[in-house]
Structure formats: structure tokens, C-alpha cells
Design a protein around this motif. Structure first.
Motif, mmCIF file in Angstrom:
data_model
loop_
_atom_site.group_PDB
_atom_site.id
_atom_site.type_symbol
_atom_site.label_atom_id
_atom_site.label_comp_id
_atom_site.label_asym_id
_atom_site.label_seq_id
_atom_site.Cartn_x
_atom_site.Cartn_y
_atom_site.Cartn_z
ATOM 1 N N THR A 7 -9.077 -10.443 0.044
ATOM 2 C CA THR A 7 -8.830 -10.516 -1.558
ATOM 3 C C THR A 7 -10.114 -10.466 -2.200
ATOM 4 O O THR A 7 -10.982 -10.911 -1.913
ATOM 5 N N SER A 8 -9.820 -9.938 -3.579
ATOM 6 C CA SER A 8 -10.991 -10.093 -4.554
ATOM 7 C C SER A 8 -10.842 -11.477 -5.021
ATOM 8 O O SER A 8 -10.012 -12.302 -4.758
ATOM 9 N N VAL A 37 -6.527 -10.143 -12.813
ATOM 10 C CA VAL A 37 -6.314 -8.463 -12.674
ATOM 11 C C VAL A 37 -5.978 -8.028 -11.525
ATOM 12 O O VAL A 37 -6.809 -8.275 -10.444
ATOM 13 N N LEU A 38 -4.687 -7.753 -11.470
ATOM 14 C CA LEU A 38 -4.278 -7.264 -9.967
ATOM 15 C C LEU A 38 -4.010 -5.913 -9.957
ATOM 16 O O LEU A 38 -3.408 -5.140 -10.827
ATOM 17 N N GLY A 39 -4.045 -5.007 -8.835
ATOM 18 C CA GLY A 39 -3.459 -3.871 -8.364
ATOM 19 C C GLY A 39 -1.994 -3.774 -8.295
ATOM 20 O O GLY A 39 -1.373 -4.935 -7.966
ATOM 21 N N ALA A 40 -1.300 -2.711 -8.039
ATOM 22 C CA ALA A 40 0.035 -2.667 -7.796
ATOM 23 C C ALA A 40 0.479 -3.069 -6.646
ATOM 24 O O ALA A 40 1.517 -3.922 -6.353
ATOM 25 N N SER A 41 -0.398 -2.657 -5.553
ATOM 26 C CA SER A 41 -0.182 -3.454 -4.136
ATOM 27 C C SER A 41 -0.097 -4.841 -3.927
ATOM 28 O O SER A 41 0.749 -5.249 -3.254
ATOM 29 N N ARG A 45 0.517 -6.778 -6.462
ATOM 30 C CA ARG A 45 1.507 -7.415 -7.099
ATOM 31 C C ARG A 45 2.600 -7.312 -6.518
ATOM 32 O O ARG A 45 3.541 -8.267 -6.448
ATOM 33 N N ASP A 56 -10.012 -12.341 -8.125
ATOM 34 C CA ASP A 56 -8.735 -12.136 -8.657
ATOM 35 C C ASP A 56 -7.317 -12.308 -7.931
ATOM 36 O O ASP A 56 -6.514 -13.076 -8.260
ATOM 37 N N GLU A 57 -7.352 -11.599 -6.936
ATOM 38 C CA GLU A 57 -6.473 -11.767 -5.931
ATOM 39 C C GLU A 57 -6.260 -13.141 -5.180
ATOM 40 O O GLU A 57 -5.049 -13.744 -5.290
#
Length: 369
Positions: A280-281, A200-204, A206, A283-284
Motif C-alpha cells: 500500500t501507498s 487518492v486511489l487507483g482503480a485496482s 478501489r 493513501d491506500e
């Protein structure tokens, strides 16, 4: 063994013996090979706080969903610190944080009471055979008062189980051994391989990964960190790995976790041209490893994560059982540097690491064209 460790061991032994008497019920014990009722609601128990330990349970999730028909509802009980690792896994219907409050109350403890009400018909203690895990065994028994409790066949925790599974004699690999616990439910069949949810990623982030696409330079992740410092190879060795990757046309991306930014900077200082990853998380980090397509790391949680997302992984081991904790199957490679460190005081380590990187990249190139 230190005296306090011996005392702890004897106290756990006594607790197990007492619990086996208190929780005994007639007809609960079953011989290995006895047909078991088809499970409808299963709880996997592994209250360990390490990321790698959480990921090593994922083959059990897949096995239950793929090889038991109809697939049961599968819940997994883990340490609260690693709920984030398994939350959203496609094969887990629920990921539960282990509530340790007032655990000494046994079945009356708040966390245990809630789990007992869930009505599990099968509980699997996902411990290992190297040493009895008393806490895990006790929790497994208490949360499933009427359940079939399956666990590793190691005394004295066998006294709390319905079915005790002996360890496989043909392998020490932890993930394979742990999945073997399910064979009483699957007639011996299991699935293999670690897995992870779709990140699950945020826009930044991605947008950051979009820079990896196209005809630009190939990337590779270098993760020099690790939970235990004495089991990490030095930053200089990872700098050598980064320099070798650069010479082979890759841009190394050095990743780091909490408290590891100075370590990452030390790697970068010895490898001009390498880049520092953003914070990073999990997910990232998973998405970054998958996008880069090659990971170089220690034997640590991120190693298991890289394997779980399918990134070819070159992992260096130091003073750990590589056969047990590694993933020595393609497209991965595990390298034990213990003899070089303990036997030769680390002389030639940077050269050896660079050689392993060169060989690994060449092997990957020959397979992918």
C-alpha cells in the motif's frame, strides 16, 4: 551523555548564540500577549522525516484556517521524505520540501533564498519544548527576515524568536502542545484532532476495497510494524490479537511497509484465517484503515494515520511516553505494555493483548449497536 553528543550540544548552543547576534534587529522581540498583526501568509516549519511528526502538525493547519479571520495563506515546510504525507491536505495551500543544500551559507543557501522571497509575515517554528531544536529555529528565523517568528519558549532558541510561547502545564500531549504555539494568533483558541486528505486511489485498489462493503465479515487492520524495533511488541502478540479478532467475527488484514513483509508473514503464521494486505501507498493504507473501521498497531506513524482518518485505534506502547505521543480519547485506546515487558520479561503478553482486543471490540460494539 556520550562525549560526541555533548560536543554537538555545545556546538549548537554556540551557533544559536552567534545567529542571535547576527540576526538581531531592533524592535523585533515582542512580549507574550502583545497584539500581533493579522497574519496573511504563514509558514509552519517542521523539517522532521517521520510520518507521525508530519501528521501531528495537521491541527495547526486546521486552526489557522478555522480560527483566523480572514483565513491566511498557509504553507508548511517539512522534510522531503514526508511531503507525500501532507500534499493535498485541504488546509495547506502549499507543502514544501526542506532543501538542505549548502545550509551552512545561511540566508544565501538556495532553499533559504527561495523561501525568503516568498514574503511570509508570520513563521511558526513547530518544534517542542523537550529540547531546543536549533536547526528548526534557525530556518524559521532565516526564512522570515521581516516576519513575526513564533516558537517554543526554550532557551537558547528563544533568542531567535519574536514571540516565545511557554509550554502548557496541564498536558504533555504533543499535538495539543504543538497547536498551543498558535495561541498568540488566535487569542487562545485552537482546534484539536489529526486529519488527512481524501485518499487518492487507483482503480485496482478501489476494487479491492469494494469487497469490504455489504454483508460480508467485518474487517480489522493489524499493523505490526514500526520504525524502531525495540519499541515494537513481538509478532506473536499481534498473532494473538488476530486470533481474538477472528473469534469475534472479524477478518484481520495484516498490513506492512517496506522491509516488513516477513514480519507480516510471521503474524499470519500464528493466526490462520487472517489475510495479508497488498502493498500500500500511504493513501491506500489510509483508505484501508478507514474502510476496515478498526486498527490494532504499535506506537508508530500508521497509528497517527489511523487516528487521522477516524478509524478506532488500539495502539500498544513500549518504552515511549504514552501520554505525550498517544491519542487516549474516544474512539481510541492506548495501552502501555512497558511494565509487562521490562518488569515481567514479557510473560503473559499474548494473553494481555488478546484481552485488550476483546475489551476494545466489545466497547466499540456497545457504542455502535
Amino acid at each position: 551523555m556520550a562525549w560526541h553528543k555533548r560536543l554537538e550540544t555545545w556546538a549548537k548552543l554556540a551557533l544559536t548564540l552567534l545567529a542571535s547576534v547576527l540576526f538581531w534587529r531592533p524592535g523585533r522581540r515582542r512580549s507574550l500577549g502583545t497584539p500581533l498583526p493579522l497574519p496573511r501568509k504563514v509558514l509552519l516549519v517542521r523539517p522532521d522525516n517521520r510520518v507521525g511528526e508530519a501528521l501531528l502538525t495537521t491541527p495547526l493547519l486546521r486552526t489557522l484556517k478555522a480560527l483566523v479571520h480572514p483565513p491566511p495563506e498557509v504553507h508548511i515546510l517539512v522534510h522531503t521524505k514526508v511531503v507525500r504525507v501532507l500534499q493535498g491536505h485541504p488546509d495547506a495551500d502549499a507543502v514544501l520540501g526542506f532543501d538542505r543544500r549548502l545550509l551552512w551559507l545561511g540566508p544565501l543557501a538556495p532553499g533559504i533564498r527561495a523561501l525568503r522571497r516568498a514574503g511570509y509575515d508570520t513563521v511558526v517554528d513547530c518544534a517542542n519544548w523537550s529540547a531546543p531544536s536549533v536547526t528548526s529555529a534557525l530556518v524559521a528565523r532565516m526564512v522570515g527576515p521581516k516576519a513575526v517568528v513564533i516558537g517554543p519558549g526554550i532557551w537558547p532558541v528563544t533568542l531567535l524568536q519574536s514571540v516565545s510561547v511557554p509550554a502548557r502545564s496541564d498536558t504533555r500531549h504533543e499535538a495539543v502542545q504543538r497547536t498551543h504555539l498558535l495561541t498568540p494568533l488566535t487569542q487562545g483558541a485552537v482546534t484539536q484532532g489529526l486529519s488527512f486528505r481524501e485518499p487518492v486511489l487507483g482503480a485496482s485498489f478501489r476494487t479491492y476495497l469494494e469487497g469490504f462493503a455489504g454483508k460480508g465479515p467485518r474487517r480489522a487492520v493489524i499493523n505490526p510494524g514500526g520504525r524502531l524495533g525495540e519499541r515494537r511488541i513481538p509478532a506473536e502478540a499481534f498473532s494473538a490479537a488476530a486470533r481474538e479478532l477472528i473469534s469475534l467475527g472479524h477478518v484481520p488484514i495484516v498490513t506492512w511497509g517496506p522491509g516488513e513483509e516477513a514480519l507480516a508473514q510471521a503474524v499470519l503464521s500464528g493466526a490462520p484465517g487472517a489475510e495479508l494486505a497488498p502493498a500500500t501507498s500511504i493513501d491506500e493504507l489510509a483508505a484501508l484503515m478507514r474502510a476496515a473501521g478498526l486498527t490494532v498497531c504499535n506506537n508508530t506513524g500508521p497509528m497517527h494515520l489511523s487516528v487521522a482518518v477516524g478509524a478506532p485505534t488500539l495502539a500498544f506502547f513500549l518504552r515511549m511516553d504514552m501520554e505525550r505521543w498517544g491519542h487516549a480519547v474516544g474512539p481510541h485506546r492506548m495501552v502501555d505494555l512497558t511494565p509487562l515487558v521490562d518488569g515481567a520479561s514479557g510473560a503473559g503478553m499474548e494473553q494481555r493483548v488478546a484481552e485488550e482486543v476483546r475489551s476494545f471490540v466489545a466497547e466499540r460494539s456497545s457504542l455502535t449497536g
